[in-house]
Scaffold this active site. Structure first.
Site, mmCIF file in Angstrom:
data_model
loop_
_atom_site.group_PDB
_atom_site.id
_atom_site.type_symbol
_atom_site.label_atom_id
_atom_site.label_comp_id
_atom_site.label_asym_id
_atom_site.label_seq_id
_atom_site.Cartn_x
_atom_site.Cartn_y
_atom_site.Cartn_z
ATOM 1 N N ARG A 89 0.865 -1.187 0.000
ATOM 2 C CA ARG A 89 0.000 0.000 0.000
ATOM 3 C C ARG A 89 0.903 1.240 0.000
ATOM 4 O O ARG A 89 1.833 1.317 0.807
ATOM 5 C CB ARG A 89 -0.943 0.024 1.206
ATOM 6 C CG ARG A 89 -1.919 -1.144 1.245
ATOM 7 C CD ARG A 89 -3.058 -0.906 2.215
ATOM 8 N NE ARG A 89 -3.977 0.118 1.708
ATOM 9 C CZ ARG A 89 -4.958 0.650 2.453
ATOM 10 N NH1 ARG A 89 -5.121 0.263 3.708
ATOM 11 N NH2 ARG A 89 -5.771 1.557 1.932
ATOM 12 N N ASP A 237 -3.189 9.197 7.408
ATOM 13 C CA ASP A 237 -2.262 8.203 6.878
ATOM 14 C C ASP A 237 -0.914 8.805 6.504
ATOM 15 O O ASP A 237 0.088 8.111 6.467
ATOM 16 C CB ASP A 237 -2.880 7.509 5.662
ATOM 17 C CG ASP A 237 -3.978 6.549 6.061
ATOM 18 O OD1 ASP A 237 -3.697 5.342 6.153
ATOM 19 O OD2 ASP A 237 -5.106 6.991 6.323
ATOM 20 N N ASN A 247 -5.996 11.247 4.303
ATOM 21 C CA ASN A 247 -6.790 10.321 5.099
ATOM 22 C C ASN A 247 -7.810 9.664 4.177
ATOM 23 O O ASN A 247 -7.874 9.965 2.985
ATOM 24 C CB ASN A 247 -7.472 11.048 6.260
ATOM 25 C CG ASN A 247 -8.025 10.094 7.308
ATOM 26 O OD1 ASN A 247 -7.313 9.203 7.779
ATOM 27 N ND2 ASN A 247 -9.277 10.255 7.673
#
Length: 346
Positions: A89, A237, A247
């Protein structure tokens, strides 16, 4: 939470499979690198701090059974593991922060026997977990000072214990306020398309005995207009040096609505989520998710077959819309280029 989101058990990684909640609570084991990569990619483990922990433990798992005898060969094997996990990710900086920390620890202890070095790396990964627990508790303490008695908070996605090792970031503020006896209520956005707010945030808040109301994402403006919300608190994040915050997709919407309605918009995140290498949020990589998550989420077709889909997993909220950033070291306010740097150096 009574059960750890993710932990090391007898040479394996045990985690809660968050894709099954709230219908089923199940712990699964990762025995090798591909299973860790799949768990991160498929959101079995999710939330920036928890992804970082998964990366650190995954790197250790990748070399745990190594038979290499020299440091150079071992380091090559470790690099292969960290490079592979880094592809799972792209947006949450905690993943890369944790992988870099494991790599750096290996380099600093290159003089050790390989068997000793493995134990040192495991100790470092476990230290990341312990630090995360302490950071989350501190975020909760700093954040709850921003809440008043009878406040109602809007939150988006899930930034609770499931997204960390223990207590959460945005939800830590609510947990801390509740435990301190403050009467609060929470509105939780469902968080399309995978419903982390509906499935996970409401579950966590109800478990803690906090009054929570679920709403669809497109209801946030209405509940703000009705005066039901006193502030919004979300996780992050990745946060750029200027305070721009990535985010879960839909967070930017909430920030704009909060600005229009004169409601404070707070971001809660550990300093490990700060990325000072990026001057602004324009440089944050945004993960694209599979079309099927939108067109047939949870196994039911909800759009015509073959329809084109655009599905970014995150958006970036400009720093100008952020009232404050709550970290374990304190609360930062604009100008963030100065305040975040000061917190980092604390």
């Amino acid at each position: 939470m009574a059960v750890s989101t993710i932990e090391w058990v007898d040479g394996r990684i045990r985690m809660i499979d968050q894709t099954l909640l709230p219908n089923e609570f199940k712990q699964i084991y990762c025995d090798d690198l591909p299973s860790v990569w799949e768990a991160i990619k498929s959101l079995r483990v999710r939330g920036a701090p928890a992804i970082g922990i998964a990366g650190a433990l995954g790197a250790v798992l990748g070399i745990w059974n190594s038979t290499e005898k020299t440091y150079d060969a071992f380091a090559t094997e470790l690099k292969s593991a960290t490079d592979y996990l880094a592809t799972s990710r792209p947006t949450a900086v905690n993943l890369f922060w944790a992988l870099d920390r494991i790599t750096r620890t290996a380099q600093e202890n290159s003089h050790l026997q390989i068997s000793e070095l493995k134990e040192v790396l495991l100790t470092e990964a476990l230290e990341i977990i312990d630090e995360d627990k302490a950071m989350c508790r501190a975020i909760g303490q700093h954040g709850m000072a921003l809440l008043n008695e009878n406040d109602t908070i809007l939150t988006h996605c899930n930034a609770g214990g499931l997204a960390t090792s223990d207590y959460g970031t945005a939800l830590a503020v609510m947990f801390s306020a509740h435990e301190a006896g403050k009467k609060i209520q929470v509105y939780a956005d469902e968080t399309r398309p995978l419903l982390q707010g509906a499935r996970l945030t409401t579950w966590e808040l109800m478990q803690a005995g906090i009054d929570v109301t679920l709403i669809c994402d497109n209801m946030a403006a209405q509940v703000m207009k009705e005066g039901k919300i006193q502030c919004a608190i979300v996780g992050a994040d990745r946060i750029a040096a200027n305070g721009d915050t990535a985010n879960k997709i839909g967070t930017y919407n909430v920030a704009i609505l909060a600005e229009v309605h004169g409601i404070p918009f707070y971001v809660a995140a550990p300093t490990s989520t700060l990325d000072f290498a990026l001057e602004t949020g324009a440089e944050i990589p945004i993960e694209q998710r599979a079309a099927e998550e939108v067109t047939e989420g949870f196994g039911k077709l909800t759009a015509p077959k073959g329809v084109k889909v655009y599905s970014p997993a995150f958006d970036v909220t400009p720093a100008a819309l952020v009232t404050a950033i709550i970290t374990e070291k304190g609360v930062a306010r604009a100008p963030y280029t100065d305040s975040l740097m000061a917190l980092r150096d604390t």
